[in-house]
Design an enzyme around this catalytic site. Structure first.
Site, PDB file in Angstrom:
ATOM      1  N   ARG A   1       9.312  -3.054 -17.955  1.00 54.50           N
ATOM      2  CA  ARG A   1       8.130  -3.238 -18.805  1.00 54.50           C
ATOM      3  C   ARG A   1       8.485  -3.149 -20.281  1.00 54.50           C
ATOM      4  NH1 ARG A   1       3.778   0.085 -15.081  1.00 54.50           N
ATOM      5  NH2 ARG A   1       3.032  -1.726 -13.913  1.00 54.50           N
TER       6      ARG A   1
ATOM      7  N   LYS B   1      -2.161  -0.383   2.538  1.00 58.36           N
ATOM      8  CA  LYS B   1      -3.531  -0.463   3.050  1.00 58.36           C
ATOM      9  C   LYS B   1      -4.134  -1.861   2.959  1.00 58.36           C
ATOM     10  CE  LYS B   1      -4.732   4.345   2.003  1.00 58.36           C
ATOM     11  NZ  LYS B   1      -5.667   5.223   1.265  1.00 58.36           N
TER      12      LYS B   1
ATOM     13  N   GLY C   1       3.783  -4.185  -9.661  1.00 59.88           N
ATOM     14  CA  GLY C   1       3.631  -2.939  -8.911  1.00 59.88           C
ATOM     15  C   GLY C   1       4.864  -2.568  -8.104  1.00 59.88           C
TER      16      GLY C   1
ATOM     17  N   GLY D   1      -2.068  -4.527 -10.216  1.00 55.60           N
ATOM     18  CA  GLY D   1      -3.513  -4.465 -10.070  1.00 55.60           C
ATOM     19  C   GLY D   1      -4.223  -5.579 -10.816  1.00 55.60           C
TER      20      GLY D   1
END
Length: 405
Positions: A37, A202, A360, A384
């Site tokens: 980043r 998930k 991510g 996200g």
């Protein structure tokens, strides 16, 4: 209204330009373990330096809870930024206090300062509009203009992302412009075959993106912990593997919807099943319809896609012209369960077209596994934010810059 870019700010020589980056890097004992980043912020920072701006870099790091915490200091980031830019970078030990004002006042044209972690101030993430606005106004005293370049936070309505952009002349940096260009290519007439690979733990984290992408893709490949909810929805026993029972009906609907639309839904045919969630756990490969027929019985848990699945996924990825991948295929942090993620990454690097790593954990995985950023068409800096874009959601940090989806 189009996204405002750097050119919209006019001449910047001698002006104090606040740059909202996303420098939320992983640290271990105060050392940056992945500077991706930081490196992603360089094109915008160098462009401003070359324009003679006095650059004030701000970012969050971690979740310090609205108060100073040395464990989340941006000082290691400022040091790394100095090395990458090849020039001294001043560091302010507060965000809007005396140290920050002194650091900014001492800047000459083309020089850079980093102020301390924005989230050391509760106003940065406050839900209360007035509290957020008050902090944004304090930040605004440090600059004449804002360049928003932290793509990883544009889905958040936070003081430095949203409120400050409304207070100062503001524009998107080069990183945000690049991210949007890639995401546009994923949503507007992508080259086909178009394959989306989803993993992670998930199903509930990916409901929106599955819903939004099913009508748009040719293939959907599902791995990671979420695959066990899909397998259970097909009637398979999954032992002690991660299972979201409350999502079974939703997943059955997705399976039916994919079939109706002619989307090839590719689910694992085998998995690596372990005796425990541990790096040294005993493990075996089991067919998807026999996950409890291992020496571990119904206490076994799946921690990676199996070798046949990895081969099938890789084949379909390599045969695509556009691929978006978000979420590892297994617990890649443990060497015994990294093979599926490695196979997907290797295949993505071989795509004859656009291969996108969706930020991510996926971005962390490819770097940990030894792949270079240049091996892929694009590595997103915002997992996200990328997912919310692909879900068609409103992104306040972009809309305040004039962007409309």
């Amino acid at each position: 209204m189009a996204l405002r870019t750097l050119d919209s700010l006019g001449p910047l020589a001698g002006k104090r330009v606040i740059v909202r980056c996303d420098l939320n890097v992983p640290l271990k004992d105060g050392v940056i373990t992945d500077d991706g980043r930081v490196r992603a912020s360089l094109p915008t920072l160098n462009a401003l330096i070359n324009k003679g701006a006095r650059v004030v870099v701000c970012s969050h790091l971690g979740r310090p809870g609205g108060e100073p915490n040395p464990a989340y200091s941006l000082e290691p980031v400022a040091q790394r930024l100095s090395e990458l830019l090849g020039q001294p970078v001043a560091f302010a030990r507060d965000t809007v206090g005396e140290s920050a004002h002194d650091a900014v006042a001492s800047l000459e044209d083309g020089e850079v300062a980093v102020i301390e972690n924005l989230r050391f101030n509760a106003g940065e993430t406050a839900k209360d509009d007035a509290e957020r606005d008050a902090f944004a106004r304090q930040l605004g005293e440090l600059g004449d203009a804002l360049v928003s370049d932290g793509f990883g936070v544009v889905h958040r309505k936070q003081a430095s992302v949203y409120d400050l952009a409304a207070l100062l002349p503001s524009a998107a940096g080069l990183l945000i412009a690049k991210e949007l260009d890639v995401l546009d290519r994923l949503t507007e007439n992508p080259e086909r075959p178009y394959t989306v690979v989803l993993g992670g733990s998930k199903v509930s984290d990916k409901l929106g993106v599955i819903e939004h992408l099913l009508p748009r893709v040719d293939r959907l490949l599902v791995g990671g912990g979420m695959m066990f909810t899909f397998l259970a929805a097909q009637g398979h026993n999954v032992g002690s593997s991660l299972l979201e029972e409350d999502q079974l009906d939703t997943v059955r609907r997705y399976i039916a919807d994919a079939q109706e639309r002619g989307v090839e839904l590719v689910l694992p045919v085998d998995a690596v099943v372990a005796s425990a969630f541990a790096a040294d756990a005993e493990h075996v490969v089991a067919d998807a319809d026999a996950l409890e027929a291992t020496p571990f019985g119904d206490s076994g848990l799946g921690l990676d896609i199996g070798p046949r699945t990895a081969e099938e996924f890789a084949s379909r990825i390599r045969g695509s012209r556009t691929v978006f991948w978000n979420g590892p295929m297994g617990v890649f942090e443990m060497p015994a369960f990294e093979s599926g993620t490695r196979a997907v990454a290797r295949a993505l690097a071989e795509v004859d077209g656009l291969g996108v790593v969706g930020g991510g954990d996926s971005a962390a995985a490819v770097r940990q596994l030894g792949f270079a950023d240049t091996d892929f068409g694009h590595i997103s800096t915002g997992g996200g934010a990328s997912l919310e874009f692909l879900e068609g959601k409103k992104l306040p940090g972009l809309e305040v810059l004039g962007w409309q989806q």
